[in-house]
Design an enzyme around this catalytic site. Structure first.
Site, mmCIF file in Angstrom:
data_model
loop_
_atom_site.group_PDB
_atom_site.id
_atom_site.type_symbol
_atom_site.label_atom_id
_atom_site.label_comp_id
_atom_site.label_asym_id
_atom_site.label_seq_id
_atom_site.Cartn_x
_atom_site.Cartn_y
_atom_site.Cartn_z
ATOM 1 N N GLU A 158 30.158 45.755 0.622
ATOM 2 C CA GLU A 158 31.178 45.940 1.662
ATOM 3 C C GLU A 158 32.560 45.777 1.045
ATOM 4 O OE1 GLU A 158 32.285 43.704 5.869
ATOM 5 O OE2 GLU A 158 30.181 43.865 5.280
ATOM 6 N N GLU A 207 40.621 43.732 7.225
ATOM 7 C CA GLU A 207 40.569 43.196 8.582
ATOM 8 C C GLU A 207 41.964 42.717 8.958
ATOM 9 O OE1 GLU A 207 36.014 41.651 9.077
ATOM 10 O OE2 GLU A 207 37.487 40.171 8.470
ATOM 11 N N ASP A 226 36.476 45.378 2.598
ATOM 12 C CA ASP A 226 37.067 45.095 3.909
ATOM 13 C C ASP A 226 38.586 45.114 3.944
ATOM 14 O OD1 ASP A 226 34.587 44.550 4.999
ATOM 15 O OD2 ASP A 226 34.748 42.386 4.775
#
Length: 287
Positions: A101, A105, A103
């Protein structure tokens, strides 16, 4: 045309359907709504997409295609006003145990307080590589471009084409690196008031609901992965993202961002890593 030649042409045609390296099309063509029902709205002929959050549900979408390496751009305009407790996301992820993953955010805050940009990299199911930043602009006032460059050598996070973080491939030092699991693009808006704002001390104020974030101009200049789970060749094998690094000007920009706007770096957190900092922290300043 002979039978074998006909078959060869048919195979070539089938393969050509997968070898589409750059896609800047409609959200209708590129994305599937994954949750939230009508809280996720595609508009403007497929060019714009909004996600909303209320006290019953958030919303999200994912790419129709999986990719193995590429450059992924998305323009976002974040939830304005009191966005405390909300998390808006744009990320890549594989699925299953031991997933990879990458990311972005965006952690909301009370009115007048800055968003926190949270970045992380997971490989083989393990993350713990967080860096967090405050922005040098208001991300709720207009659209800004957030970019993930992912190649075999490194991952680069960019904001308005300014590099803010590099995670290099240090497999030689025993550090896992995402390189074999195809990933989809994901985005979501959800409630995380147990941790997102000031460590969970500030909760979501549902009087302000629904909260809405806006997405547009998604572009994937990347290798799509076909049904046989092998990465296809791209239309143009000389694309810059395949070997993209950070030049001297980019290194200066990273220094500026990290000196002026970084608020957390896992590589400086000796209280957390009591047995010593992760191996990659000793090998590259620009993590």
């Amino acid at each position: 045309m002979g039978h074998s030649s006909h078959n060869a042409c048919a195979v070539a045609l089938a393969i050509s359907c997968l070898i589409v390296a750059a896609s800047a099309g409609s959200f209708y063509d590129e994305m599937d709504i994954t949750f939230g029902g009508e809280r996720a709205k595609i508009s403007n002929g497929g060019q714009d997409l909004s996600l909303s959050l209320d006290q019953y549900s958030g919303s999200g979408f994912q790419s129709k295609h999986e990719y193995l390496f590429g450059r992924f751009d998305m323009q976002l305009k974040l939830v304005p006003g009191n966005s405390a407790g909300t998390v808006t996301t744009f990320y890549l992820s594989s699925q299953g145990v031991g997933h990879d993953e990458i990311d972005f955010e965006f952690l909301g805050n009370t009115t007048g307080s800055p968003y926190t940009i949270h970045t992380n990299v997971y490989s083989q199911g393990k993350g713990d590589k967080e860096q967090q930043f405050h922005l040098w602009f208001d991300p709720t006032a207009s659209f800004h471009t957030y970019t993930i460059v992912w190649n075999a050598q490194r991952i680069i996070f960019l904001i308005d084409n300014i590099p803010v973080r590099v995670f290099n491939n240090h497999e030689a030092a025993g550090v896992p690196f995402p390189k074999s699991q195809p990933m989809r693009v994901y985005a979501s808006l959800w409630n995380a008031d147990d941790w997102a704002t000031q460590g969970g001390r500030v909760k979501t104020d549902w009087k302000n609901a629904p909260f809405t974030a806006y997405y547009r101009k998604f572009n994937a200049n990347a290798d799509k992965v076909g049904p046989n789970s092998r990465s296809t060749s791209s239309v143009n094998d000389n694309q810059a993202w395949r070997t993209q690094g950070v030049d001297a000007a980019g290194r200066n920009r990273i220094r500026w961002v990290q000196n002026k706007h970084m608020i957390y770096n896992y590589c400086n957190d000796r209280k957390r890593f009591t047995n010593g900092l992760p191996a990659e922290c000793k090998r590259s300043r620009f993590l």
